[in-house]
Design a protein around this motif. Structure first.
Motif, PDB file in Angstrom:
ATOM      1  N   ALA A   2       2.256  12.005  11.099  1.00 21.49           N
ATOM      2  CA  ALA A   2       2.065  10.934  12.078  1.00 21.49           C
ATOM      3  C   ALA A   2       1.176   9.832  11.511  1.00 21.49           C
ATOM      4  N   THR A   3       0.129  10.206  10.792  1.00 21.77           N
ATOM      5  CA  THR A   3      -0.753   9.220  10.169  1.00 21.77           C
ATOM      6  C   THR A   3      -0.008   8.395   9.128  1.00 21.77           C
ATOM      7  N   LEU A   4       0.831   9.059   8.334  1.00 22.56           N
ATOM      8  CA  LEU A   4       1.626   8.344   7.336  1.00 22.56           C
ATOM      9  C   LEU A   4       2.550   7.325   7.997  1.00 22.56           C
ATOM     10  N   ALA A  15       4.000   1.794   9.562  1.00 21.12           N
ATOM     11  CA  ALA A  15       4.326   0.793  10.579  1.00 21.12           C
ATOM     12  C   ALA A  15       3.417  -0.427  10.459  1.00 21.12           C
ATOM     13  N   VAL A  16       2.136  -0.183  10.205  1.00 21.72           N
ATOM     14  CA  VAL A  16       1.182  -1.278  10.064  1.00 21.72           C
ATOM     15  C   VAL A  16       1.512  -2.127   8.842  1.00 21.72           C
ATOM     16  N   ASN A  17       1.903  -1.441   7.762  1.00 20.66           N
ATOM     17  CA  ASN A  17       2.166  -2.144   6.508  1.00 20.66           C
ATOM     18  C   ASN A  17       3.589  -2.662   6.383  1.00 20.66           C
ATOM     19  N   GLY A  18       4.412  -2.355   7.374  1.00 21.21           N
ATOM     20  CA  GLY A  18       5.801  -2.795   7.319  1.00 21.21           C
ATOM     21  C   GLY A  18       6.620  -2.040   6.310  1.00 21.21           C
ATOM     22  N   ALA A  19       6.150  -0.861   5.910  1.00 16.84           N
ATOM     23  CA  ALA A  19       6.873  -0.055   4.930  1.00 16.84           C
ATOM     24  C   ALA A  19       7.816   0.908   5.632  1.00 16.84           C
ATOM     25  N   ALA A  20       8.673   1.538   4.835  1.00 15.76           N
ATOM     26  CA  ALA A  20       9.610   2.515   5.397  1.00 15.76           C
ATOM     27  C   ALA A  20       8.851   3.758   5.829  1.00 15.76           C
ATOM     28  N   ALA A  21       9.161   4.251   7.012  1.00 12.48           N
ATOM     29  CA  ALA A  21       8.533   5.469   7.514  1.00 12.48           C
ATOM     30  C   ALA A  21       9.066   6.677   6.775  1.00 12.48           C
ATOM     31  N   VAL A  22       8.278   7.744   6.754  1.00 10.08           N
ATOM     32  CA  VAL A  22       8.724   8.977   6.105  1.00 10.08           C
ATOM     33  C   VAL A  22       9.169  10.009   7.130  1.00 10.08           C
TER      34      VAL A  22
END
Length: 334
Positions: A303-305, A310-317
């Motif tokens: 969840a932390t990842l 989400a904050v960094n606009g990166a792909a979720a894992v």
């Protein structure tokens, strides 16, 4: 039958009166299929192949074939002495399996050349593609690995030894053999919790692996696999530290927990697949409690990842999208 991606090795559920619970098995298979594995390997090590009678084996394989209904390949375990392994192979073929995983021969140790003879003896019983499971007393050397290329239905080797140096020698010998089937021959990482060695095996050209965690925590298994595929080292290290390493430490406390602890995990996830059969022992209550804590810790890390992504606009894992049928955040194939 060269497989790419995450491989599922479903559990075999038993009732309190020691029958196979085919209804629970069908539900378990559907949950595995929701994770979109490359193949289902049924009645293998995690599926307690050695504890199954011949009729039970047929029921397990036939049920898997019916439930899967062509969505992914169904690979059935077979093993024991050479004659018995042939009989299981024939039963798998009659039940509609798409392939075979040949487990080590019962008890007797031989030379690598003798192992090739054993493989050929079993492979000639059916036209099914066959993967050789290297572990315990079934150990190949480079010459034996190359010799497997001359058995037309043998399509690969699944490694359960964990000797990366030796595996590199097998892969190199096959790939540089000049044999017409060398490039298509498959190598699979089949260690009990393969996630710990994924990066080492990928470095020598072995990119597919089995995941026992997929049987009870598909969200974590998928998230880890997607992180590996994407090259997200931070996510890989985080999930290793917060979930996989503590899980393996717990698993290693008791012989047989590679199956029993996985069944306990499935129960924690809301699907009771019953006890393990002897000589395995069920997970002790205090170890099940520890497993619940390890799962909670792993999911908190995940969840932390995802929050950071989400904050960094990166792909979720997060693997939840795959389980719900939604597309992966990064569009990666699973």
């Amino acid at each position: 039958m060269r497989l790419h991606g995450l491989l599922s090795f479903p559990l075999t559920p038993f009732t309190p009166d020691d029958k196979i619970d085919l209804a629970a098995y069908a539900e378990h298979l559907e949950r595995q299929l929701a994770a979109a594995p490359a193949a289902l390997f049924v009645a293998c090590g995690t599926g307690e192949f050695t504890a199954l009678g011949p009729e039970e084996y047929r029921d397990v394989v036939a049920t898997a074939v019916r439930v899967v209904d062509g969505r992914v390949p169904v690979v059935a375990g077979c093993g024991g002495g050479p004659r018995l392994a042939r009989e299981f192979a024939l039963a798998a073929a009659a039940s509609g399996a798409d392939g075979l995983l040949l487990l080590p021969p019962y008890l007797v140790a031989g030379t690598p050349g003798g192992l090739v003879r054993h493989v050929r003896y079993v492979a000639e019983a059916t036209a099914l593609p066959l993967v050789v499971y290297q572990r315990a007393n079934a150990v190949l050397d480079p010459a034996a690995a190359v010799a497997l290329l001359d058995i037309p239905t043998v399509t690969g080797v699944k490694d359960g030894l964990g000797d990366v140096d030796a595996m590199l020698r097998l892969v190199t010998a096959v790939r540089t053999s000049g044999h017409p089937r060398a490039a298509a021959f498959g190598f699979l990482n089949g260690l009990p919790t393969a996630e710990l060695t994924v990066q080492a095996y990928r470095a020598i050209g072995v990119d597919s692996y089995s995941s026992a965690v997929l049987c009870f925590a598909p969200d974590l298994a998928l998230a880890f696999h997607r992180a590996v595929e994407r090259g997200d080292e931070h996510a890989v290290r985080t999930l290793l530290a917060e979930f996989y390493l503590p899980f393996v430490a717990l698993r290693d406390l008791v012989p047989g927990y590679a199956v029993a602890l996985v069944k306990a995990g499935a129960r924690l996830g809301g699907l009771d697949l019953g006890p393990v059969r002897p000589p395995l022992v069920d997970a002790a209550p205090e170890h099940v409690e520890q497993l619940a804590g390890i799962l909670a810790r792993g999911r908190a890390a995940l969840a932390t990842l995802n929050e950071a992504a989400a904050v960094n606009g990166a792909a979720a894992v997060d693997g939840a999208a795959a389980l719900s049928g939604a597309p992966a955040a990064d569009g990666a194939a699973r």
